[in-house]
Design a protein around this motif. Structure first.
Motif, PDB file in Angstrom:
ATOM      1  N   GLN A  91      39.393  33.914  41.617  1.00 39.41           N
ATOM      2  CA  GLN A  91      38.538  35.103  41.685  1.00 39.41           C
ATOM      3  C   GLN A  91      39.313  36.344  42.123  1.00 39.41           C
ATOM      4  OE1 GLN A  91      35.678  34.774  40.432  1.00 39.41           O
ATOM      5  NE2 GLN A  91      35.582  32.526  40.435  1.00 39.41           N
ATOM      6  N   ALA A  92      40.633  36.225  42.205  1.00 39.45           N
ATOM      7  CA  ALA A  92      41.451  37.338  42.705  1.00 39.45           C
ATOM      8  C   ALA A  92      41.295  38.600  41.862  1.00 39.45           C
ATOM      9  CB  ALA A  92      42.921  36.923  42.766  1.00 39.45           C
ATOM     10  N   ALA A  93      41.231  38.437  40.553  1.00 41.25           N
ATOM     11  CA  ALA A  93      41.136  39.611  39.676  1.00 41.25           C
ATOM     12  C   ALA A  93      39.829  40.363  39.896  1.00 41.25           C
ATOM     13  CB  ALA A  93      41.255  39.190  38.216  1.00 41.25           C
ATOM     14  N   SER A  94      38.716  39.631  40.014  1.00 37.86           N
ATOM     15  CA  SER A  94      37.427  40.292  40.214  1.00 37.86           C
ATOM     16  C   SER A  94      37.367  41.000  41.564  1.00 37.86           C
ATOM     17  CB  SER A  94      36.282  39.287  40.107  1.00 37.86           C
ATOM     18  OG  SER A  94      36.376  38.314  41.131  1.00 37.86           O
ATOM     19  N   VAL A  95      37.980  40.410  42.573  1.00 40.01           N
ATOM     20  CA  VAL A  95      38.013  41.047  43.882  1.00 40.01           C
ATOM     21  C   VAL A  95      38.920  42.271  43.835  1.00 40.01           C
ATOM     22  CG1 VAL A  95      38.712  40.777  46.291  1.00 40.01           C
ATOM     23  CG2 VAL A  95      37.435  38.957  45.146  1.00 40.01           C
ATOM     24  N   GLY A  96      39.987  42.188  43.068  1.00 43.69           N
ATOM     25  CA  GLY A  96      40.895  43.331  42.926  1.00 43.69           C
ATOM     26  C   GLY A  96      40.219  44.550  42.336  1.00 43.69           C
ATOM     27  N   ASP A  97      39.160  44.345  41.569  1.00 45.10           N
ATOM     28  CA  ASP A  97      38.415  45.458  40.975  1.00 45.10           C
ATOM     29  C   ASP A  97      37.356  46.017  41.911  1.00 45.10           C
ATOM     30  OD1 ASP A  97      39.841  45.244  38.610  1.00 45.10           O
ATOM     31  OD2 ASP A  97      38.406  43.846  37.705  1.00 45.10           O
ATOM     32  N   SER A  98      37.169  45.383  43.069  1.00 44.14           N
ATOM     33  CA  SER A  98      36.143  45.832  43.999  1.00 44.14           C
ATOM     34  C   SER A  98      36.554  47.131  44.683  1.00 44.14           C
ATOM     35  CB  SER A  98      35.889  44.757  45.066  1.00 44.14           C
ATOM     36  OG  SER A  98      35.102  45.269  46.123  1.00 44.14           O
ATOM     37  N   PRO A  99      35.608  48.040  44.949  1.00 44.17           N
ATOM     38  CA  PRO A  99      35.931  49.267  45.679  1.00 44.17           C
ATOM     39  C   PRO A  99      36.026  49.045  47.192  1.00 44.17           C
ATOM     40  CG  PRO A  99      33.608  49.267  45.111  1.00 44.17           C
ATOM     41  CD  PRO A  99      34.208  48.035  44.472  1.00 44.17           C
ATOM     42  N   SER A 100      35.788  47.811  47.650  1.00 43.15           N
ATOM     43  CA  SER A 100      35.773  47.541  49.084  1.00 43.15           C
ATOM     44  C   SER A 100      37.152  47.172  49.616  1.00 43.15           C
ATOM     45  CB  SER A 100      34.798  46.388  49.388  1.00 43.15           C
ATOM     46  OG  SER A 100      34.957  45.943  50.729  1.00 43.15           O
ATOM     47  N   PRO A 101      37.771  48.023  50.446  1.00 44.37           N
ATOM     48  CA  PRO A 101      39.063  47.672  51.054  1.00 44.37           C
ATOM     49  C   PRO A 101      38.968  46.425  51.927  1.00 44.37           C
ATOM     50  CG  PRO A 101      38.614  50.020  51.289  1.00 44.37           C
ATOM     51  CD  PRO A 101      37.340  49.380  50.827  1.00 44.37           C
ATOM     52  N   LYS A 102      37.819  46.260  52.585  1.00 42.83           N
ATOM     53  CA  LYS A 102      37.664  45.110  53.473  1.00 42.83           C
ATOM     54  C   LYS A 102      37.705  43.816  52.689  1.00 42.83           C
ATOM     55  CE  LYS A 102      34.661  43.333  57.142  1.00 42.83           C
ATOM     56  NZ  LYS A 102      33.430  43.585  57.943  1.00 42.83           N
ATOM     57  N   LEU A 103      37.021  43.776  51.544  1.00 43.21           N
ATOM     58  CA  LEU A 103      37.011  42.569  50.731  1.00 43.21           C
ATOM     59  C   LEU A 103      38.415  42.274  50.200  1.00 43.21           C
ATOM     60  CD1 LEU A 103      35.472  40.265  49.390  1.00 43.21           C
ATOM     61  CD2 LEU A 103      34.874  41.826  47.530  1.00 43.21           C
ATOM     62  N   LYS A 104      39.122  43.308  49.781  1.00 45.38           N
ATOM     63  CA  LYS A 104      40.477  43.115  49.257  1.00 45.38           C
ATOM     64  C   LYS A 104      41.418  42.604  50.347  1.00 45.38           C
ATOM     65  CE  LYS A 104      40.102  46.716  45.715  1.00 45.38           C
ATOM     66  NZ  LYS A 104      40.580  48.052  45.273  1.00 45.38           N
ATOM     67  N   THR A 105      41.316  43.185  51.529  1.00 45.16           N
ATOM     68  CA  THR A 105      42.171  42.759  52.641  1.00 45.16           C
ATOM     69  C   THR A 105      41.898  41.310  53.008  1.00 45.16           C
ATOM     70  OG1 THR A 105      42.278  45.000  53.540  1.00 45.16           O
ATOM     71  CG2 THR A 105      42.787  43.193  55.048  1.00 45.16           C
ATOM     72  N   ARG A 106      40.618  40.956  53.085  1.00 43.93           N
ATOM     73  CA  ARG A 106      40.259  39.580  53.432  1.00 43.93           C
ATOM     74  C   ARG A 106      40.738  38.605  52.357  1.00 43.93           C
ATOM     75  NH1 ARG A 106      35.685  38.049  56.500  1.00 43.93           N
ATOM     76  NH2 ARG A 106      35.610  40.176  57.261  1.00 43.93           N
ATOM     77  N   MET A 107      40.718  39.055  51.092  1.00 39.01           N
ATOM     78  CA  MET A 107      41.224  38.215  50.002  1.00 39.01           C
ATOM     79  C   MET A 107      42.721  37.960  50.162  1.00 39.01           C
ATOM     80  SD  MET A 107      41.142  36.561  47.123  1.00 39.01           S
ATOM     81  CE  MET A 107      39.738  36.854  46.048  1.00 39.01           C
TER      82      MET A 107
END
Length: 271
Positions: free
Chosen positions: A245-261
């Motif tokens: 799911q890394a690609a879908s999270v990479g498209d998220s506008p949320s820095p927090k979600l990306k950092t946690r990923m």
């Protein structure tokens, strides 16, 4: 056993990362739910807000649920209640304690105010009576709380979920129920869904890893829900599902979600 206790502690803390008021008020995980509020308060009442000034709120008692409260009483504002959007004329469930001078105060500040309707009074009365009868016996409390997950009042549904989760009463046998509560196709409210996702992970129910992965990868889901799914997968040790799911999270506008990923992808694989 020590590992389970450690995992439970980490799980509870993860659920409340970023909850600024909860941390500032030193509220224990789940302390905003009915069980914690009843333990911290001396009385519970449904009251109408008749005046809301800059320093204090004035309430008129409508339904006494526990303890005793004057017909008319005043509660001082604090840093956390002052910015609450409390509406004069509306009804609130209040959990009250006594200050050092013997005056009434909110048991845990803003977390002790819950907006209600008067027609919900009987539901609250019944739930509180059930809690008082069973709280000290986990085996007696669990079926009461499970039944409350179907309550018509959102706060009572959340309280049942939070109290079950933070008392460690869910087991692997509850996997199907937790999966249902975690599903976006149900009527579960966001806080209930988040707790269900985290419980699936905390209990290590790897059979539901793909469900959590689908939630994580769904851009239509709220960020807080995706974070709960991510943390659940981390507790399962399913970095492989996270990776997909890394690609879908990479498209998220949320820095927090990306950092946690990124943190999750760097997590060592269990041996």
């Amino acid at each position: 056993m020590k590992n389970q206790i450690l995992l439970s502690s980490i799980l509870c803390m993860t659920l409340f990362v970023g909850a600024g008021k909860a941390l500032a008020l030193d509220i224990a995980p789940g302390g905003d739910a009915l069980g914690g509020q009843l333990e911290d308060s001396r009385s519970a009442v449904i009251a109408q807000l008749t005046s809301n000034g800059s320093t204090a709120m004035v309430f008129t008692t409508s339904v006494q649920l526990t303890g005793q409260t004057p017909t008319l009483f005043t509660l001082p504002h604090d840093t956390y209640t002052a910015d609450r959007q409390l509406v004069t004329g509306n009804y609130y469930l209040l959990f009250l304690s006594m200050d050092a001078a013997g005056g009434l105060e909110l048991a845990t500040s803003a977390y002790s105010i819950v907006a209600v309707s008067l027609h919900e009074a009987e539901s609250y009365r019944t739930a509180i009576a059930n809690y008082q009868q069973t709280w000290r016996d986990p085996q007696a409390f669990k079926p009461v709380a499970l039944a409350q997950l179907d309550a018509s009042v959102p706060y009572l549904r959340y309280s049942a979920m939070a109290d079950l989760a933070h008392r460690g009463l869910f087991t692997a046998a509850d996997g199907a129920l937790l999966s249902q509560l975690a599903a976006s196709s149900t009527s579960s409210q966001p806080e209930v869904r988040k707790l269900a996702l985290m419980q699936l992970g905390g209990l290590g129910l790897v059979a539901y890893a793909e469900q959590l992965g689908a939630v994580l990868g769904n851009a239509a889901e709220p960020t807080s829900i995706r974070l709960a799914a991510l943390d659940g997968l981390r507790f399962m040790g399913r970095t492989d599902v996270i990776q997909r799911q890394a690609a879908s999270v990479g498209d998220s506008p949320s820095p927090k979600l990306k950092t946690r990923m990124l943190e999750a992808l760097e997590q060592p694989q269990p041996q």
